[in-house]
Design a protein around this motif. Structure first.
Motif, mmCIF file in Angstrom:
data_model
loop_
_atom_site.group_PDB
_atom_site.id
_atom_site.type_symbol
_atom_site.label_atom_id
_atom_site.label_comp_id
_atom_site.label_asym_id
_atom_site.label_seq_id
_atom_site.Cartn_x
_atom_site.Cartn_y
_atom_site.Cartn_z
ATOM 1 N N ALA A 165 0.833 -1.208 0.000
ATOM 2 C CA ALA A 165 0.000 0.000 0.000
ATOM 3 C C ALA A 165 0.864 1.254 0.000
ATOM 4 N N LEU A 166 1.865 1.265 0.855
ATOM 5 C CA LEU A 166 2.739 2.435 0.965
ATOM 6 C C LEU A 166 3.580 2.627 -0.288
ATOM 7 N N ALA A 167 3.827 1.542 -1.012
ATOM 8 C CA ALA A 167 4.636 1.626 -2.234
ATOM 9 C C ALA A 167 3.911 2.348 -3.362
ATOM 10 N N VAL A 168 2.577 2.372 -3.311
ATOM 11 C CA VAL A 168 1.820 3.019 -4.394
ATOM 12 C C VAL A 168 1.117 4.291 -3.929
ATOM 13 N N GLN A 169 1.430 4.742 -2.713
ATOM 14 C CA GLN A 169 0.708 5.902 -2.188
ATOM 15 C C GLN A 169 1.150 7.226 -2.801
ATOM 16 N N ALA A 170 2.294 7.255 -3.493
ATOM 17 C CA ALA A 170 2.779 8.512 -4.079
ATOM 18 C C ALA A 170 1.800 9.079 -5.103
ATOM 19 N N GLU A 171 1.099 8.186 -5.821
ATOM 20 C CA GLU A 171 0.151 8.642 -6.836
ATOM 21 C C GLU A 171 -1.247 8.854 -6.251
ATOM 22 N N ASN A 172 -1.384 8.636 -4.972
ATOM 23 C CA ASN A 172 -2.687 8.797 -4.302
ATOM 24 C C ASN A 172 -2.471 9.601 -3.027
ATOM 25 N N LYS A 173 -2.144 10.862 -3.210
ATOM 26 C CA LYS A 173 -1.675 11.688 -2.103
ATOM 27 C C LYS A 173 -2.745 11.970 -1.048
ATOM 28 N N LEU A 174 -4.002 11.805 -1.405
ATOM 29 C CA LEU A 174 -5.063 12.063 -0.431
ATOM 30 C C LEU A 174 -5.293 10.871 0.503
ATOM 31 N N TRP A 175 -4.729 9.724 0.144
ATOM 32 C CA TRP A 175 -4.944 8.528 0.958
ATOM 33 C C TRP A 175 -4.131 8.591 2.243
ATOM 34 N N LYS A 176 -4.779 8.244 3.337
ATOM 35 C CA LYS A 176 -4.103 8.152 4.624
ATOM 36 C C LYS A 176 -4.457 6.810 5.259
ATOM 37 N N PRO A 177 -3.453 6.038 5.663
ATOM 38 C CA PRO A 177 -3.751 4.748 6.305
ATOM 39 C C PRO A 177 -4.402 4.955 7.661
ATOM 40 N N LYS A 178 -5.195 3.983 8.074
ATOM 41 C CA LYS A 178 -5.833 4.065 9.383
ATOM 42 C C LYS A 178 -4.773 3.971 10.476
ATOM 43 N N LEU A 179 -4.872 4.876 11.427
ATOM 44 C CA LEU A 179 -3.873 4.940 12.494
ATOM 45 C C LEU A 179 -3.809 3.640 13.288
ATOM 46 N N SER A 180 -4.980 3.053 13.569
ATOM 47 C CA SER A 180 -5.003 1.816 14.357
ATOM 48 C C SER A 180 -4.295 0.682 13.622
ATOM 49 N N LEU A 181 -4.464 0.639 12.301
ATOM 50 C CA LEU A 181 -3.815 -0.396 11.493
ATOM 51 C C LEU A 181 -2.305 -0.203 11.490
ATOM 52 N N ILE A 182 -1.880 1.028 11.256
ATOM 53 C CA ILE A 182 -0.452 1.334 11.235
ATOM 54 C C ILE A 182 0.184 1.064 12.597
ATOM 55 N N SER A 183 -0.498 1.461 13.657
ATOM 56 C CA SER A 183 0.046 1.281 15.014
ATOM 57 C C SER A 183 0.259 -0.190 15.335
ATOM 58 N N SER A 184 -0.725 -1.017 14.979
ATOM 59 C CA SER A 184 -0.618 -2.455 15.263
ATOM 60 C C SER A 184 0.534 -3.081 14.494
ATOM 61 N N ILE A 185 0.643 -2.713 13.219
ATOM 62 C CA ILE A 185 1.715 -3.279 12.399
ATOM 63 C C ILE A 185 3.079 -2.783 12.877
ATOM 64 N N CYS A 210 4.000 -1.832 15.876
ATOM 65 C CA CYS A 210 4.376 -2.497 17.138
ATOM 66 C C CYS A 210 4.930 -3.889 16.873
ATOM 67 N N TRP A 211 4.310 -4.584 15.918
ATOM 68 C CA TRP A 211 4.785 -5.931 15.573
ATOM 69 C C TRP A 211 6.155 -5.864 14.905
ATOM 70 N N VAL A 212 6.301 -4.939 13.947
ATOM 71 C CA VAL A 212 7.567 -4.799 13.224
ATOM 72 C C VAL A 212 8.701 -4.475 14.189
ATOM 73 N N ARG A 213 8.444 -3.568 15.100
ATOM 74 C CA ARG A 213 9.482 -3.143 16.046
ATOM 75 C C ARG A 213 9.932 -4.290 16.946
ATOM 76 N N GLY A 214 9.008 -5.199 17.238
ATOM 77 C CA GLY A 214 9.356 -6.292 18.137
ATOM 78 C C GLY A 214 9.932 -7.509 17.450
ATOM 79 N N ILE A 215 9.696 -7.646 16.143
ATOM 80 C CA ILE A 215 10.080 -8.869 15.437
ATOM 81 C C ILE A 215 11.198 -8.650 14.420
ATOM 82 N N ARG A 216 11.127 -7.570 13.672
ATOM 83 C CA ARG A 216 12.038 -7.364 12.552
ATOM 84 C C ARG A 216 13.342 -6.698 12.974
#
Length: 292
Positions: free
Chosen positions: A246-266, A268-274
């Motif tokens: 999603a983030l890879a194609v957001q440059a052509e869709n500048k009005l799009w904003k990801p949901k904060l709850s979705l980003i926060s959950s992901i 937190c997982w990335v920070r703990g695992i990756r």
């Protein structure tokens, strides 16, 4: 009001009724309608609809029906399809199916060749779970209105998803794809949402990747829908993967904003695992999104 020069048209009174309704002063709405008639300003369809909705919001169907009877008793007053649609919707929400069906038929008689009217009718029948009527009206809409546009497909597919008819939704998507001039991802997104609601996240991802293989570039929201679906199933690896898409194609869709709850959950997982590099790359992509 009229004496003070504040209102001389139905439009003025309608705006005042809407103002009272939006401010929670519901009891004022029918008073304004009464003032209209006292001041010899003829209510229009919108005037009556506002008042009927007001009574319905207060669960006063008796007074709502009295307004309807007043409309129907006026020989020179033409009730439009929107008013009958409003009445039907009120009855549907009240669980009065038989009464709703009466006014859905009256609504259908008034629609003529208005595609928006058919969209509303189909939506009401979806609320009643009546697939047969939905499909009949869809066919009539195609015949009488000549062509279905994206909005019509989005509405119809959404109604089919609502009643759990995913196979019919798939058929409509195929039909739309065979005739569309420009690929509007709002249309397949309806099916993606339907799959995710049923827990069929893999089907949703398979559909989207197939569309990509055919040379279409998805909007970020398409990938975000699937990411959210995987998140609901606690498949964080796949949620992370789809959010990166999603983030890879957001440059052509500048009005799009990801949901904060979705980003926060992901996150937190990335920070703990990756590893640190992946975490930093993910943060950079989010910063890029926030600058657009």
């Amino acid at each position: 009001m009229k004496e003070m020069g504040f209102a001389t048209r139905a439009l003025d009174y309608n705006e005042l009724m809407c103002l009272y309704k939006s401010s929670g002063q519901f009891e004022k709405v029918p008073e304004v309608l009464s003032d209209m008639k006292k001041n010899l300003i003829s209510p229009d369809n919108l005037s009556y609809r506002i008042c009927m909705k007001d009574y319905a919001a207060r669960s006063d169907l008796c007074r709502m029906e009295s307004i309807l009877q007043e409309m129907e008793s006026q020989h020179n007053f033409i009730i439009d399809w929107i008013s009958y649609s409003t009445v039907a919707n009120i009855y549907i929400k009240a669980g009065l199916k038989e009464k709703a069906l009466i006014y859905l038929k009256k609504c259908e008689e008034k629609i003529s060749k208005d595609p928006v009217g058919y969209d509303h009718l189909i939506s009401h029948y979806a609320s009643l779970g009546n697939k047969d009527e939905m499909m009949t009206l869809w066919g009539l809409q195609k015949t009488l209105c000549k062509k279905h546009i994206n909005r019509d497909y989005i509405s119809m597919m959404g109604c089919l998803v609502k009643i759990g008819e995913l196979e019919e939704t798939e058929k409509l998507l195929t039909e739309w794809e065979s005739s569309c001039d420009r690929y509007d991802f709002r249309v397949p997104n309806v099916l993606l949402i339907g799959y995710c609601q049923k827990g069929m996240i893999e089907n949703a991802e398979e559909l989207l990747r197939d569309i990509v293989k055919r040379g279409k570039t998805p909007v970020p929201n398409s990938w975000s829908i699937i990411a959210a679906g995987y998140l609901d199933k606690d498949n964080m690896e796949k949620a992370f993967e789809c959010m990166k898409e999603a983030l890879a194609v957001q440059a052509e869709n500048k009005l799009w904003k990801p949901k904060l709850s979705l980003i926060s959950s992901i996150f937190c997982w990335v920070r703990g695992i990756r590893n640190v590099d992946e975490v930093e790359a993910f943060v950079r992509s989010l910063k890029t999104d926030s600058r657009n």
